[in-house]
Write an enzyme that holds these catalytic residues in place. Structure first.
Site, PDB file in Angstrom:
ATOM      1  N   TYR A 326       0.825  -1.216   0.000  1.00 26.54           N
ATOM      2  CA  TYR A 326       0.000   0.000   0.000  1.00 26.54           C
ATOM      3  C   TYR A 326       0.858   1.264   0.000  1.00 26.54           C
ATOM      4  CZ  TYR A 326      -3.637  -3.243   1.736  1.00 26.54           C
ATOM      5  OH  TYR A 326      -4.497  -4.295   1.913  1.00 26.54           O
ATOM      6  N   HIS A 384       0.831 -11.687   1.950  1.00 21.83           N
ATOM      7  CA  HIS A 384      -0.220 -10.933   1.293  1.00 21.83           C
ATOM      8  C   HIS A 384      -0.886 -11.700   0.150  1.00 21.83           C
ATOM      9  CE1 HIS A 384      -1.542  -6.537   0.357  1.00 21.83           C
ATOM     10  NE2 HIS A 384      -2.522  -7.393   0.107  1.00 21.83           N
TER      11      HIS A 384
END
Length: 547
Positions: A326, A384
């Site tokens: 992110y 992730h």
């Protein structure tokens, strides 16, 4: 007395507000209905063994100092608790005593400010006020991002001036209403023993109104006009709490001062902060507890991410979810620091990206993440996204070692299929605690949930509102159910996920929506509602571009 106070809290505001004070409450266990205690300062510090005075906890309070009049021509010089041999803030016999006193040719006193800030809640303190012409004790609030008065707002929970003994007041100040323009919004209460006995001064602050109380009796209300105008309602952001004892000035000294009243002592038995019932906790397979609902941060960046995280925490969020990919871990860390909440009271999740897969790279990736976040450990660390050509096994081994070392409190995965998770379980020493996968009313993942339950792995939903796709907020089924409960479609969609036992992390930058997403624990969907929503399943991702 408990029953009497609960009744007064909710119903006195609906009838004519009188000025006769009721006797001080004796209960120490009062929680406003629908609220839970989230912060308290009882001032019960143990007596010092070396003869030095016990001072307020400087990890929770800081001192504002100076003698520049504080915008009201005040006489006192605020000092950081001690000034030479004089002490202006000391804890003795279970109370904080703020003392205004002569020191040479000046009057010194103390002004304390919390490090922590809150948006909305019920705030109270049990206080005994000083007497004497010139005294001006206060228990009040000011914005965390304060720049200008009165535009940024001020909330006064309790003020009293010695020239009018035993008259206490609550007030709000904003651009449209303040004493400088002669238009005020305040309420007064006569408390005959305010200067000789302790009384409880409280204030409830919601998105709809601000209401002041003395000993549980309402004496002031200011309503949000819902125009969105900061001039009338700047009260939608985090505010600090303040305690101070001023001397003289435009109000405290309106009829002069009486130096024989010094030293004057303002006593504070406790300060407590309550907020709406907090998010329930879910126990993971290693025994640690994780909030059932948190705040997602993708794709927020920079100052937007920093402010959003700080705002979310101030509203009561304790689970904050981020990830290396992110590119906002540093901003998230700044938002956490800005919130003032103790690190131990937060649950922080971040994630290992595919570029950092492998034993050595995973360890390095983790250290980079905690450095950016500004923390020593994370509560949950996830792989992730699985990639067949990446070293998942080596990555997991590194995460297991970090877990054993106490750097991570729980380890898990994200976006793993049942087959991929079974493969990991074939060599894992430590079972994943979480699998975070896309889940919404349009992609309901019932089979995945069944498999995870059998494995003993908790399911967590990302993008629970499908990022607004599929016109989710106007879906006829959700709209009909939302009207039934007087809730929004978003609240219904989130509640549906929560009732399935799934943790979730919605994201928004709007404080009103943050609060709305948080307020889903005061209703329950019935079986018919749950079945109706189940018919919305499209059984496919809403984000094909991420496949």
């Amino acid at each position: 007395m408990m029953k009497q106070r609960l009744i007064l809290f909710y119903f006195l505001a609906l009838i004519a507000i009188g000025s006769k004070a009721q006797e001080a409450l004796t209960s120490d266990q009062f929680n406003p209905a629908g609220y839970s205690l989230v912060w308290q300062e009882e001032f019960n510090d143990a007596r010092s063994t070396d003869g030095r005075p016990v001072l307020p906890d400087t990890s929770r309070w800081y001192y504002e100092t100076g003698n520049h009049g504080w915008g009201n021509n005040e006489i006192q010089n605020y000092v950081p608790t001690t000034h030479g041999t004089d002490t202006c803030a000391v804890i003795t016999d279970g109370t904080l005593k703020i003392i205004a006193q002569k020191s040479g040719d000046e009057v010194i006193s103390a002004r304390l400010n919390t490090f922590e800030s809150w948006t909305y809640g019920y705030f109270e303190a049990r206080l005994k006020l000083p007497g004497g012409k010139g005294t001006w004790p206060a228990f009040w609030m000011i914005p965390r991002d304060f720049e200008t008065w009165p535009d940024d707002g001020e909330i006064d929970i309790m003020e009293e001036v010695g020239v009018r003994p035993n008259w206490t007041s609550s007030a709000v100040h904003c651009a449209a209403y303040n004493h400088r323009i002669g238009i005020q919004r305040n309420g007064e209460q006569y408390v005959p023993t305010a200067e000789s006995d302790f009384h409880v001064y409280g204030l409830e602050w919601t998105p709809e109104y601000i209401m002041g109380f003395v000993d549980g009796k309402a004496h002031f209300i200011y309503r949000n006009d819902k125009t969105g105008n900061k001039a009338t309602w700047p009260f939608d952001k985090p505010f600090f709490l303040k305690l101070n004892l001023a001397w003289g000035g435009d109000w405290g000294g309106m009829n002069g001062v009486d130096d024989t009243a010094l030293p004057a002592v303002y006593e504070i038995d406790y300060v407590r902060v309550y907020q709406k019932t907090p998010v329930p906790m879910v126990t993971l397979n290693n025994g640690i507890q994780m909030p059932a609902l948190g705040f997602g941060t993708s794709p927020l960046n920079g100052l937007e991410a920093e402010n959003a995280v700080a705002d979310a925490i101030s509203l009561g969020y304790r689970l904050i979810d981020t990830a290396n990919i992110y590119s906002n871990e540093e901003s998230v860390g700044k938002g956490i620091k800005k919130s003032g909440i103790d690190r131990k009271d937060l649950f922080i999740t971040t994630k290992l990206w595919v570029d950092d897969m492998g034993y050595k790279a995973a360890r390095k990736g983790f250290e980079t993440s905690i450095k950016k976040l500004g923390v020593d450990y994370v509560d949950l660390y996830l792989i992730h996204r699985p990639r067949p050509h990446k070293d998942i096994k080596g990555s997991w081994k590194a995460m297991e070692e970090l877990y054993k070392a106490g750097k991570i409190r729980a380890i898990g995965v994200s976006n793993f299929s049942t087959e991929q998770l079974n493969e990991l379980l074939s060599y894992a020493e430590i079972k994943p605690a979480i699998n975070q996968i896309e889940t919404s009313v349009f992609f309901q993942q019932f089979e995945a949930q069944k498999d995870l339950k059998e494995m003993g792995v908790q399911m967590e939903a990302w993008s629970p509102l499908a990022a607004g796709r599929g016109d989710i907020f106007n879906n006829p089924v959700l709209v009909a159910i939302s009207k039934k409960y007087n809730k929004s479609t978003a609240q219904v969609a989130l509640r549906w996920i929560i009732q399935r036992g799934i943790i979730t992390i919605p994201r928004t930058t709007e404080k009103a929506y943050m609060l709305e997403n948080l307020n889903i624990f005061d209703f329950e969907l019935d079986d018919t509602d749950m079945k109706q929503i189940a018919t919305l399943d499209l059984n496919t991702t809403q984000f094909p571009e991420w496949e």
